[in-house]
Each structure stands twice: as structure tokens, then as C-alpha cells.
Design an enzyme around this catalytic site. Structure first.
Site, PDB file in Angstrom:
ATOM      1  N   GLU A 205       0.815  -1.213   0.000  1.00  0.00           N
ATOM      2  CA  GLU A 205       0.000   0.000   0.000  1.00  0.00           C
ATOM      3  C   GLU A 205       0.852   1.268   0.000  1.00  0.00           C
ATOM      4  O   GLU A 205       0.406   2.323  -0.473  1.00  0.00           O
ATOM      5  CB  GLU A 205      -0.946   0.022   1.201  1.00  0.00           C
ATOM      6  CG  GLU A 205      -2.115  -0.952   1.102  1.00  0.00           C
ATOM      7  CD  GLU A 205      -1.810  -2.305   1.725  1.00  0.00           C
ATOM      8  OE1 GLU A 205      -0.624  -2.577   2.025  1.00  0.00           O
ATOM      9  OE2 GLU A 205      -2.763  -3.087   1.935  1.00  0.00           O
TER      10      GLU A 205
ATOM     11  N   VAL B   9      15.810   8.818  -3.011  1.00  0.00           N
ATOM     12  CA  VAL B   9      16.492   9.594  -1.982  1.00  0.00           C
ATOM     13  C   VAL B   9      17.809   8.893  -1.651  1.00  0.00           C
ATOM     14  O   VAL B   9      17.879   7.676  -1.545  1.00  0.00           O
ATOM     15  CB  VAL B   9      15.604   9.722  -0.730  1.00  0.00           C
ATOM     16  CG1 VAL B   9      16.407  10.197   0.472  1.00  0.00           C
ATOM     17  CG2 VAL B   9      14.460  10.685  -1.018  1.00  0.00           C
TER      18      VAL B   9
ATOM     19  N   PHE C 154     -10.166  -7.155  16.113  1.00  0.00           N
ATOM     20  CA  PHE C 154      -9.107  -7.590  15.211  1.00  0.00           C
ATOM     21  C   PHE C 154      -8.775  -6.477  14.192  1.00  0.00           C
ATOM     22  O   PHE C 154      -9.662  -5.945  13.549  1.00  0.00           O
ATOM     23  CB  PHE C 154      -9.574  -8.861  14.486  1.00  0.00           C
ATOM     24  CG  PHE C 154      -8.638  -9.370  13.427  1.00  0.00           C
ATOM     25  CD1 PHE C 154      -7.376  -9.833  13.756  1.00  0.00           C
ATOM     26  CD2 PHE C 154      -9.027  -9.393  12.091  1.00  0.00           C
ATOM     27  CE1 PHE C 154      -6.520 -10.319  12.772  1.00  0.00           C
ATOM     28  CE2 PHE C 154      -8.187  -9.876  11.106  1.00  0.00           C
ATOM     29  CZ  PHE C 154      -6.919 -10.343  11.448  1.00  0.00           C
ATOM     30  N   GLN C 155      -7.530  -6.117  14.116  1.00  0.00           N
ATOM     31  CA  GLN C 155      -7.000  -5.100  13.192  1.00  0.00           C
ATOM     32  C   GLN C 155      -7.499  -3.680  13.495  1.00  0.00           C
ATOM     33  O   GLN C 155      -7.368  -2.795  12.667  1.00  0.00           O
ATOM     34  CB  GLN C 155      -7.322  -5.439  11.725  1.00  0.00           C
ATOM     35  CG  GLN C 155      -6.615  -6.712  11.238  1.00  0.00           C
ATOM     36  CD  GLN C 155      -6.781  -6.931   9.741  1.00  0.00           C
ATOM     37  OE1 GLN C 155      -7.837  -6.678   9.182  1.00  0.00           O
ATOM     38  NE2 GLN C 155      -5.729  -7.409   9.090  1.00  0.00           N
TER      39      GLN C 155
ATOM     40  N   PHE D  80      24.146   6.856   2.548  1.00  0.00           N
ATOM     41  CA  PHE D  80      23.643   8.222   2.355  1.00  0.00           C
ATOM     42  C   PHE D  80      22.235   8.255   2.942  1.00  0.00           C
ATOM     43  O   PHE D  80      21.305   7.952   2.231  1.00  0.00           O
ATOM     44  CB  PHE D  80      23.626   8.584   0.866  1.00  0.00           C
ATOM     45  CG  PHE D  80      23.584  10.055   0.626  1.00  0.00           C
ATOM     46  CD1 PHE D  80      22.456  10.789   1.000  1.00  0.00           C
ATOM     47  CD2 PHE D  80      24.645  10.725   0.073  1.00  0.00           C
ATOM     48  CE1 PHE D  80      22.385  12.155   0.790  1.00  0.00           C
ATOM     49  CE2 PHE D  80      24.578  12.100  -0.149  1.00  0.00           C
ATOM     50  CZ  PHE D  80      23.475  12.817   0.204  1.00  0.00           C
TER      51      PHE D  80
END
Length: 455
Positions: free
Chosen positions: A42, A370, A104-105, A455
């Protein structure tokens, strides 16, 4: 929901299916008007939506199922929010009757998404949806940020009777008041050495930017997000400043008596001159003085403000400051280019970036990860007014190259998209190579492998 999105110009939704999303995804399937782009994580859905929105200027949409599903959206939504681009996130929720029971969740999406959005609201009954959908879309579009609609799966399965409404952007012109323009002109006319710092807010104002640089005989320094809008066909450009910048941009800022900031939010305070007076132009008044103290702050669009300022600025200025800084920039550019050459044993990343620049299409979209790929992109990719350079430049997240390329390519599969991925960023979201393959998105992925996360 789907009819409203379609009427408003939305062409696709990024996400992963889940049972709490069934009402929405099944409506997408049944309508056939909006594509479902299935990703492997996601986070990619949100980054893809962010990239699509930045390229098109239109609202983009992502969706996540309840609990862990929509939690994965957060990193990409932070990126969209900080990039100031409109994204709508559909965050499914647990069954209504279970909210507050530790089910749940269970999470609390309104609290979780509040910091990375301009609007977040819970749809507790189906009749609320048409209105809240309109409000959320309008908030995202007009505030150029993320709007989140939290909807329990059982509510999404309910039927209502409502006509879809098209939500489209409005247009407006914002020009500062006369008193502010006079104060800015006085500050700019009262000194010899003016340097311009231009950022992403200068998009669409290239001609005006060159006109004011000519009038003020001012070198133009660009921030990273301003590179694609500022650096091309610009004889006044003296390079970039900031954490990834180089010496010519830094010195042009330091040598200024007056710094004119046009649509930039460069975050690094240490790169602003200590003794210069500052005139700042931004469409958002809250940005004025945020990074460095401002002597004259103007709320307005860069294009409109510069047009209003030009008649007030004296001509026949000395070119000494401009000549010194452009000469410095030529030396700096020569030093940088000397590093982008072939060698016998090692392929230097600067050389790879230069070759990519030479081979890429005239309207290519470049998306650097990045880390070190951003350095090579900022220093060696050439902009021309048609190419785009997008990335996680404000949020600074790893793995944006591969994930944002999904949205960039989906928005226009005929346009060349080049992801400049780091080896760390690529492996973090490696599964999205399957997304590119399954969706037949022709992204060119270049991997800069330094075998480290240094980095």
C-alpha cells in the site's frame, strides 16, 4: 463514490484489495469506468498517487483496507502532503459495531492520518458519503494536499440514491497589495547586489523569472524542487544551493545584499545569507519568514507578483555581481562535468547519470531515489521545460523511485519514465517490479549499486 470520482476526472485507483474494501472495489469492477492498479504494498499505492498528481496536476486516488492495510499508506501520503499535491485516500475501517472494542486489526485512522492530511473524516453512515466525498475532494484540490475518508466496510456495502457531482479545480490570480509591492521595490532598488532564490513555486513563471533577473542583473539560484522549472534556457542560473547544492549557488546567496525568494521553501537555515535583507514571495502567507527572517513578505503567485513588480524596478543596473557569479558557475560546472567521464576500472555514477541524460527523451520523467541518486540527478540531468524531475524531495523517503514510477507510467504509458533507483531503495520495494510487469508499465529502471546504505 465511484461515479463521483469518474465525474471528477479520476481515471485510476491504486491499492491492494481487502475484505473491508469490498464495497468500493466491487463498485470499481462493476462500473468499469476507473482502472484499478494493484500494487504489492500500500505504500506504493500512495507514492504512485503522489507521482500521478504531481505530473498531471489532478486529484489522484489510493485505497487501503482496514488497520494494517491503510497504515501502509502513511509514508506515501506524507510524501504527497509535503509535496503539496492533491491525493484522496480511501481508508477502510473495521465493522461499525466493533469500533472501540479492541477488535481484530482495529486502529484509529482519524488520529493516525491527521498529521499527513489537510482533511480526515469518518463516514459513519452511508447517507454522509456524498457530501463528505465532495468536501474531501475539494479540500485536497484547493489546499493541494491529502484528504482521507475513513469508511467501515459495512457502510461501504450499503446502497443509497444520490447523483454524482463533478469536483474540479478552481483558478484564481493572487497579487500582493500595492503597499507591499512598493516596499519590495524600494528594497530591491536600494542595493547593488540582488540574488534570486527560486523554487517549485516558480512553475509557470519562467519568462517572468528571466525578466526580473535581467532587470535586477541578478543571478538565479534554484532549490532542488525548482530545478525543473528554473534551470533550463536560463543564462542567469548559477546552480543549486542547499544540502545537495554546489559552491556557485552557495556563494551567490552569500554575496547578496538583498535576497529575493520566489516560491521557495528551502529548509536549510544555514544556507541563507546572514546579513542580507530578504524579500519573499509565496502563495501561502504562512511560509513567509519560516526559514529566515524576512524584511518584506508578499503573498501572491510568482508570475503575477513579478509582473506587478517589474514596472517599479529601476533599470540600468551594474552587472558586476551577476558577471562574477555566472563566471563562478562556469568554473563549478566544469569541475562537476570533469567527474562525469569514463574510467578504466570503475563506472562512476556521475558518468551514468550523464549518459542517461543524453539518451533520455525530450519529455522524459526522471524519478531519483532519496540518497546518492538525487545528487547525480540534481547535478547531471538537463531540464528543458518539458522534462520532469520528481521525487521525495521534501519528505525524503527511501524507495520512492520505483514506487512513484508506477504512478508516473500509469498516468501516461506513452511517456518515458526513468527511475534512478538506489540498491537499498530498490530492494526495499522489490515486489513492485511485478507491478510494473503485470500492468505493462514500461519504466526504465537504472540501479546505482554502491553496496551500502551510506547516504
Amino acid at each position: 463514490m465511484v461515479d463521483t470520482l469518474h465525474a471528477s476526472g479520476v481515471q485510476r485507483v491504486y491499492g491492494i484489495p481487502g475484505d473491508s474494501l469490498n464495497g468500493f472495489t466491487d463498485a470499481l469492477r462493476a462500473s468499469g469506468t476507473i482502472d484499478w492498479v494493484q500494487v504489492r504494498h500500500e505504500e506504493t499505492a500512495a507514492f504512485a498517487a503522489s507521482a500521478e498528481s504531481q505530473l498531471t496536476g489532478e486529484l489522484a486516488v489510493c485505497a487501503g483496507s482496514c488497520g494494517p492495510g491503510n497504515l501502509h499508506l502513511i509514508n506515501g501520503l506524507y510524501d504527497a502532503q509535503r509535496s503539496r499535491t492533491p491525493v484522496l485516500a480511501i481508508a477502510a475501517h473495521i465493522p461499525s459495531e466493533e469500533i472501540g472494542s479492541g477488535y481484530f486489526q482495529e486502529t484509529h485512522p482519524q488520529e493516525l492520518f491527521r498529521e499527513c492530511s489537510v482533511y480526515v473524516e469518518h463516514v459513519s453512515q452511508a447517507d454522509q458519503m456524498p457530501r463528505l466525498m465532495r468536501v474531501a475532494m475539494r479540500e485536497a484540490i484547493e489546499k493541494q494536499g491529502v484528504a482521507v475518508l475513513v469508511i467501515p466496510g459495512d457502510v461501504a456495502l450499503q446502497e443509497i440514491s444520490a447523483e454524482p457531482e463533478a469536483i474540479r479545480p478552481t483558478t484564481s490570480v493572487v497579487t500582493p497589495a500595492e503597499s507591499g509591492l512598493e516596499a519590495a521595490a524600494e528594497a530591491l532598488n536600494g542595493c547593488e547586489r540582488v540574488t534570486i532564490l527560486a523554487g517549485a513555486g516558480a512553475a509557470g513563471a519562467h519568462d517572468e523569472l528571466l525578466q526580473i533577473a535581467e532587470r535586477l542583473q541578478a543571478p538565479i539560484v534554484h532549490a532542488l524542487r525548482g530545478k525543473e522549472h528554473v534551470a533550463y534556457d536560463n543564462p542567469y542560473d548559477v546552480g543549486m544551493t542547499g544540502l545537495l547544492g554546489f559552491s556557485s549557488g552557495y556563494h551567490a546567496m552569500e554575496a547578496a545584499e538583498t535576497l529575493l525568494v520566489l516560491g521557495s521553501d528551502l529548509p536549510y537555515q544555514q544556507f541563507y545569507p546572514q546579513d542580507a535583507s530578504v524579500v519573499q514571495v509565496d502563495l501561502r502567507g504562512s511560509q513567509l519568514g519560516r526559514r529566515t527572517p524576512v524584511d518584506v513578505g508578499l503573498v501572491g503567485g510568482v508570475k503575477e507578483t513579478v509582473e506587478a513588480l517589474l514596472p517599479r524596478l529601476k533599470a540600468d543596473r551594474s552587472s558586476k555581481h551577476l558577471d562574477t557569479m555566472t563566471k563562478h558557475h562556469r568554473r563549478t560546472r566544469k569541475d562537476l562535468d570533469s567527474l562525469a567521464t569514463p574510467s578504466k576500472r570503475t563506472i562512476h555514477p556521475q558518468y551514468v547519470a550523464r549518459l542517461v541524460d543524453q539518451a533520455a527523451a525530450e519529455d522524459a520523467v526522471f524519478i531519483p531515489d532519496v540518497g546518492s541518486p538525487v545528487v547525480w540527478a540534481s547535478r547531471y540531468l538537463t531540464m528543458n521545460g518539458r522534462r520532469r524531475l520528481i521525487g521525495s524531495f521534501s519528505h525524503g523517503s527511501m524507495a520512492n523511485a520505483l514506487t512513484q514510477s508506477v504512478g508516473a507510467a500509469a498516468a501516461d504509458p506513452s511517456r518515458q519514465v526513468v527511475a534512478l533507483a538506489g540498491d537499498g531503495g530498490l530492494t526495499m520495494m522489490l515486489g513492485e517490479l511485478l507491478t510494473l510487469t503485470q500492468a505493462q508499465l514500461p519504466v526504465k529502471t537504472v540501479v546505482f549499486n554502491n553496496s551500502s546504505l551510506n547516504f
